[in-house]
Design an enzyme around this catalytic site. Structure first.
Site, short mmCIF file in Angstrom:
data_model
loop_
_atom_site.label_atom_id
_atom_site.label_comp_id
_atom_site.label_asym_id
_atom_site.label_seq_id
_atom_site.Cartn_x
_atom_site.Cartn_y
_atom_site.Cartn_z
N TYR A 1 -0.11 3.54 8.62
CA TYR A 1 -0.05 3.46 7.16
C TYR A 1 -1.30 2.82 6.56
CZ TYR A 1 1.41 2.15 2.48
OH TYR A 1 1.47 1.99 1.11
N LYS B 1 -4.38 4.45 3.91
CA LYS B 1 -4.76 4.01 2.57
C LYS B 1 -6.26 3.68 2.51
CE LYS B 1 -0.79 4.57 0.60
NZ LYS B 1 -0.59 5.65 -0.39
N THR C 1 11.46 -0.81 -4.01
CA THR C 1 11.87 0.59 -3.95
C THR C 1 12.52 0.82 -2.59
OG1 THR C 1 9.80 1.33 -2.95
CG2 THR C 1 9.88 1.29 -5.36
#
Length: 241
Positions: A164, A168, A199
């Site tokens: 991840y 980015k 979230t």
């Protein structure tokens, strides 16, 4: 859809929930007609209905950012519905599996890396390039890529996630490349970090609301013509690369 060509048009990818939905809401509140890009038919329909109930002019666009065919079809849908695009927010992103050391660099699962890159980087390129002809028809087009300060090589924040975080970093780099390529055009491209937002991505265990996370994206989506290009920003200002 009668008024659609009288207002600015924005496409938000991954707009059916979380930060993406909050960005769609925010743009709608500013008077934009919002194309809700999402893979899931039911969630997309529900998101459009929620936005319309709040007074936002919105329509759904079936969009899987990992599929060339889906992205091409989405561009065709927007072409037919509005004829142009004023704002593109590349929000769709995934964290990737973490079980079994899948994102520990010493035991890194390269299939997880490929999967994360396909959405977080290649997906942004697919969508951006498909939408560029529509953006070029706008008077003040803006592209906003939703990144993360976990991709900052300077800050090195958050847990070790070796699929991840680098995705980015690469997204930040490709944002800079787009900005350089489009420097002599009216298309302004930037990346932003929404911060640690509650979230399903974070298990809803985070201090910031989706609306707070959306604020920097809304700012970059509505920059004046002399606004910054090719930068990486959060609520505090410039985020170091």
């Amino acid at each position: 859809m009668d008024r659609v060509n009288d207002t600015n048009i924005a496409l938000v990818t991954g707009a059916n929930k979380g930060i993406g939905f909050a960005i769609a809401q925010g743009l709608g509140a500013l008077g934009y007609t919002v194309a809700v890009g999402a893979r899931d038919d039911v969630r997309r329909k529900e998101a459009v209905e929620s936005l319309r109930a709040a007074g936002v002019e919105a329509f759904g666009v079936a969009l899987d950012v990992t599929s060339d065919d889906s992205v091409a079809a989405a561009a065709a849908t927007i072409e037919q519905t509005t004829g142009r695009l004023d704002v593109l927010v590349n929000n769709a992103g995934i964290g990737g599996r973490i079980d079994g050391g899948a994102q520990d660099p010493t035991t890194l699962d390269l299939d997880v890396v490929r999967t994360v890159l396909d959405t977080n980087v290649f997906g942004v390129v697919r969508v951006t390039n498909a939408m560029l002809p529509l953006l070029r028809r706008a008077t003040a087009p803006r592209i906003v890529n939703i990144s993360s300060n976990m991709g900052s090589l300077t800050l090195q924040t958050g847990p070790i996630l070796a699929a991840y975080a680098p995705s980015k970093s690469m997204l930040n780099s490709i944002t800079a490349q787009y900005a350089r390529r489009l420097t002599d055009t009216n298309i302004i491209v930037n990346a932003c970090c929404p911060g640690y937002v509650a979230t399903d991505f974070t298990g809803f265990n985070a201090p910031r609301t989706p609306e707070q996370g959306a604020a920097i994206a809304l700012h970059l989506a509505t920059l004046p013509d002399d606004g910054p290009r090719g930068g990486f920003f959060d609520d505090e200002g410039v985020v170091p690369w």
